[in-house]
Write a protein that holds these residues in place. Structure first.
Motif, PDB file in Angstrom:
ATOM      1  N   VAL A  31     -45.771 -72.219 -11.257  1.00 50.23           N
ATOM      2  CA  VAL A  31     -45.559 -70.977 -10.524  1.00 50.23           C
ATOM      3  C   VAL A  31     -44.213 -70.355 -10.905  1.00 50.23           C
ATOM      4  O   VAL A  31     -44.095 -69.136 -11.093  1.00 50.23           O
ATOM      5  CB  VAL A  31     -45.656 -71.216  -9.010  1.00 50.23           C
ATOM      6  N   CYS A  32     -43.188 -71.193 -11.018  1.00 53.00           N
ATOM      7  CA  CYS A  32     -41.869 -70.683 -11.400  1.00 53.00           C
ATOM      8  C   CYS A  32     -41.890 -70.073 -12.796  1.00 53.00           C
ATOM      9  O   CYS A  32     -41.255 -69.038 -13.053  1.00 53.00           O
ATOM     10  CB  CYS A  32     -40.826 -71.792 -11.324  1.00 53.00           C
ATOM     11  N   VAL A  33     -42.637 -70.706 -13.716  1.00 50.81           N
ATOM     12  CA  VAL A  33     -42.737 -70.173 -15.076  1.00 50.81           C
ATOM     13  C   VAL A  33     -43.410 -68.804 -15.069  1.00 50.81           C
ATOM     14  O   VAL A  33     -42.967 -67.863 -15.737  1.00 50.81           O
ATOM     15  CB  VAL A  33     -43.505 -71.169 -15.979  1.00 50.81           C
ATOM     16  N   ALA A  63     -35.650 -78.117 -16.205  1.00 52.36           N
ATOM     17  CA  ALA A  63     -34.522 -78.997 -15.893  1.00 52.36           C
ATOM     18  C   ALA A  63     -34.226 -79.026 -14.394  1.00 52.36           C
ATOM     19  O   ALA A  63     -33.902 -80.074 -13.837  1.00 52.36           O
ATOM     20  CB  ALA A  63     -33.285 -78.565 -16.674  1.00 52.36           C
ATOM     21  N   PHE A  64     -34.332 -77.877 -13.721  1.00 51.36           N
ATOM     22  CA  PHE A  64     -33.952 -77.800 -12.317  1.00 51.36           C
ATOM     23  C   PHE A  64     -35.133 -78.018 -11.361  1.00 51.36           C
ATOM     24  O   PHE A  64     -34.931 -78.433 -10.229  1.00 51.36           O
ATOM     25  CB  PHE A  64     -33.304 -76.441 -12.019  1.00 51.36           C
ATOM     26  N   VAL A  65     -36.341 -77.726 -11.801  1.00 49.43           N
ATOM     27  CA  VAL A  65     -37.492 -77.805 -10.910  1.00 49.43           C
ATOM     28  C   VAL A  65     -38.378 -78.997 -11.241  1.00 49.43           C
ATOM     29  O   VAL A  65     -38.945 -79.622 -10.342  1.00 49.43           O
ATOM     30  CB  VAL A  65     -38.318 -76.498 -10.978  1.00 49.43           C
ATOM     31  N   CYS A 111     -35.232 -68.123 -22.991  1.00 44.46           N
ATOM     32  CA  CYS A 111     -34.398 -69.281 -22.634  1.00 44.46           C
ATOM     33  C   CYS A 111     -34.545 -69.671 -21.165  1.00 44.46           C
ATOM     34  O   CYS A 111     -33.819 -70.542 -20.693  1.00 44.46           O
ATOM     35  CB  CYS A 111     -32.933 -69.003 -22.954  1.00 44.46           C
ATOM     36  N   VAL A 112     -35.477 -69.038 -20.448  1.00 46.29           N
ATOM     37  CA  VAL A 112     -35.613 -69.297 -19.010  1.00 46.29           C
ATOM     38  C   VAL A 112     -36.394 -70.577 -18.740  1.00 46.29           C
ATOM     39  O   VAL A 112     -36.021 -71.379 -17.872  1.00 46.29           O
ATOM     40  CB  VAL A 112     -36.281 -68.091 -18.314  1.00 46.29           C
ATOM     41  N   PHE A 140     -50.893 -68.034 -23.039  1.00 46.88           N
ATOM     42  CA  PHE A 140     -50.794 -69.448 -22.664  1.00 46.88           C
ATOM     43  C   PHE A 140     -50.546 -69.597 -21.164  1.00 46.88           C
ATOM     44  O   PHE A 140     -51.046 -70.529 -20.539  1.00 46.88           O
ATOM     45  CB  PHE A 140     -49.681 -70.132 -23.459  1.00 46.88           C
ATOM     46  N   LEU A 141     -49.781 -68.689 -20.571  1.00 49.91           N
ATOM     47  CA  LEU A 141     -49.608 -68.718 -19.122  1.00 49.91           C
ATOM     48  C   LEU A 141     -50.931 -68.471 -18.413  1.00 49.91           C
ATOM     49  O   LEU A 141     -51.216 -69.074 -17.360  1.00 49.91           O
ATOM     50  CB  LEU A 141     -48.581 -67.669 -18.706  1.00 49.91           C
TER      51      LEU A 141
END
Length: 366
Positions: free
Chosen positions: A263-265, A324-326, A317-318, A142-143
Motif C-alpha cells: 500500500v505504501c508503494v 527499510a522503514f516499513v 528512490c522512494v 508492475f504495481l
C-alpha cells in the motif's frame, strides 16, 4: 490631335492631384486613429527558468541518482538472493526495483542538460527518452500486477491455490516488459535541437509541424490511459476489496501487516506521479483547444509541468526507503545477508512458524 493629347495630359495631371489629396486625407485619418492590440491574439511569452533554479534542479537530480542506484541495487539483491522460489508479489517487487534503476540511470543526463544543454547527441537523446518511458510504464504496470496478486491471494485464496501462480508470474513479467517497450517507442520521436527560447540544445519531442498536434495528442492519450487511468482503475478496486476483506476476517490486524509495504508503494507512486499527470492533462486540453486559456494560465501550466516532473523522478528512490522503514521482513533478510558476509555477528532470532495460508498472505515484505 495635339488638343486631344494635351487634354489627356491635363486629365492625367488632374487625376494625380486628386489621388494625392485623397492619399493625404487617408493618411491623416490613419494616423489619427487609435488601434488597440487584443492580448488574446498575441503569442505567449516563452517560459523561462532562472539559472539559480536550474542549478538547484540539477543538484536535485544528482542526489536522487545517488540515492536510487544503491537503494534499488540493495532491494534487488535482497529479493534475488532468496534461496526459496519467489512468490509473485516479491517477483513483481524485484522487477519494480529494476524499473526504478532504469529511471535512475537517465538522471545524470537530465541533470547535465538542465544547466549545459543536451551534449550527448541525437542517438543518446532517443535512448534516454525510451528508457524513461519504459521505466514509467513498467512501474505502474508492475504495481497493478501486485494489486491483482494480493486480491487473488487474500480475497480468492482457493482460486489462487489451484492456479500455478509462480509460472504465471514469470509470463506476466515478460508481458509487462514487452508492453512497456512497445509503449515507449514514441521516445524515438525525441530529438536534440536548438531551442527557440535560448541558444542551448535540448532533448525533447520534435514533431513535423504539419502533424505535430496529432502526434502529441496520440502520445498523450497513451500516456494518460495506459500509463495512469486504466492501471489506477484496477488498483483502487483491488486494494479496496482486499482491505475490506482483511478488516472482517479473524486475525485481520496481523494480516494487514502483509499489505503495509504494498500500500505504501502504491501511495508513494500516486503522490509522485499524479500531480504530473494532472498538469500534463491540463496542457493537453490547452493544446487541443478543448479548454480556452490565456497567457497567465499557460505559464502556470508550464511551471507546474516542470515542477511535477521533478517530483515524479523522485519516485525512483522512494521504494527502497519504504522497504527499510516499513518492511520488517525486508530488514530481516538484509540482516541475514550482512551476517553471511561477516559484517554482523549475532545470529537472527528464530521465529514461530505460521500456517500455510498466513505465510502465503504475508509473503510480501512485511
Amino acid at each position: 490631335m495635339l488638343k486631344q493629347e494635351r487634354y489627356h495630359d491635363l486629365s492625367s495631371t488632374s487625376f494625380i492631384l486628386d489621388f494625392g489629396e485623397a492619399y493625404e486625407e487617408l493618411n491623416f485619418t490613419y494616423n489619427d486613429t487609435d488601434f488597440f492590440v487584443n492580448p488574446e491574439t498575441q503569442p505567449c511569452s516563452p517560459f523561462s527558468i532562472p539559472d539559480a533554479v536550474m542549478v538547484v534542479v540539477s543538484v536535485f537530480y544528482i542526489l536522487i541518482f545517488l540515492l536510487a542506484i544503491p537503494g534499488n541495487l540493495v532491494v534487488s539483491l535482497v529479493i534475488g538472493l532468496n534461496k526459496q522460489s519467489l512468490p509473485p508479489s516479491d517477483l513483481y517487487l524485484l522487477h519494480l526495483a529494476i524499473s526504478d534503476l532504469l529511471l535512475a540511470v537517465t538522471l545524470p543526463f537530465w541533470a547535465t542538460s538542465v544547466t549545459q544543454g543536451w551534449i550527448f547527441g541525437d542517438s543518446m537523446c532517443k535512448i534516454v527518452a525510451i528508457l524513461q518511458e519504459l521505466s514509467f510504464y513498467s512501474s505502474i504496470l508492475f504495481l497493478t500486477c501486485i494489486s491483482v496478486d494480493r486480491y487473488m491471494v487474500i480475497v480468492r485464496a482457493m482460486e489462487a491455490r489451484r492456479s500455478n501462480r509462480q509460472f504465471i508470474s514469470w509470463g506476466v513479467c515478460a508481458s509487462v516488459w514487452a508492453l512497456g517497450a512497445l509503449l515507449s517507442l514514441p521516445g524515438l520521436l525525441n530529438s536534440s535541437f536548438t531551442s527557440a527560447n535560448s541558444s542551448l540544445t535540448v532533448c525533447a519531442e520534435f514533431y513535423d509541424p504539419s502533424s505535430a498536434d496529432e502526434w502529441r495528442l496520440a502520445t498523450r492519450i497513451l500516456r494518460h490511459t495506459l500509463g495512469f487511468l486504466i492501471p489506477l482503475s484496477i488498483m483502487l478496486p483491488c486494494y479496496g476489496i482486499t482491505i475490506k476483506r482483511l478488516l472482517h476476517v479473524r486475525g485481520g490486524f496481523q494480516r494487514q501487516r502483509a499489505m503495509r509495504v504494498i500500500v505504501c508503494v502504491v501511495v508513494a507512486f500516486l503522490l509522485c506521479w499524479t500531480p504530473y499527470h494532472l498538469a500534463v492533462m491540463v496542457d493537453t486540453f490547452f493544446r487541443s483547444k478543448i479548454v480556452p486559456y490565456q497567457c497567465p494560465a499557460r505559464a502556470a501550466v508550464d511551471k507546474a509541468m516542470f515542477a511535477t516532473q521533478s517530483l515524479g523522478l523522485l519516485h525512483s528512490c522512494v521504494n527502497p526507503v519504504l522497504y527499510a522503514f516499513v518492511g520488517e521482513k525486508f530488514r530481516k533478510r538484509l540482516l541475514q545477508i550482512l551476517r553471511k558476509m561477516g559484517l554482523m555477528e549475532r545470529p537472527p532470532t528464530p521465529r514461530v512458524s505460521r500456517s500455510s495460508l498466513s505465510s502465503e498472505i504475508t509473503s510480501t515484505f512485511m
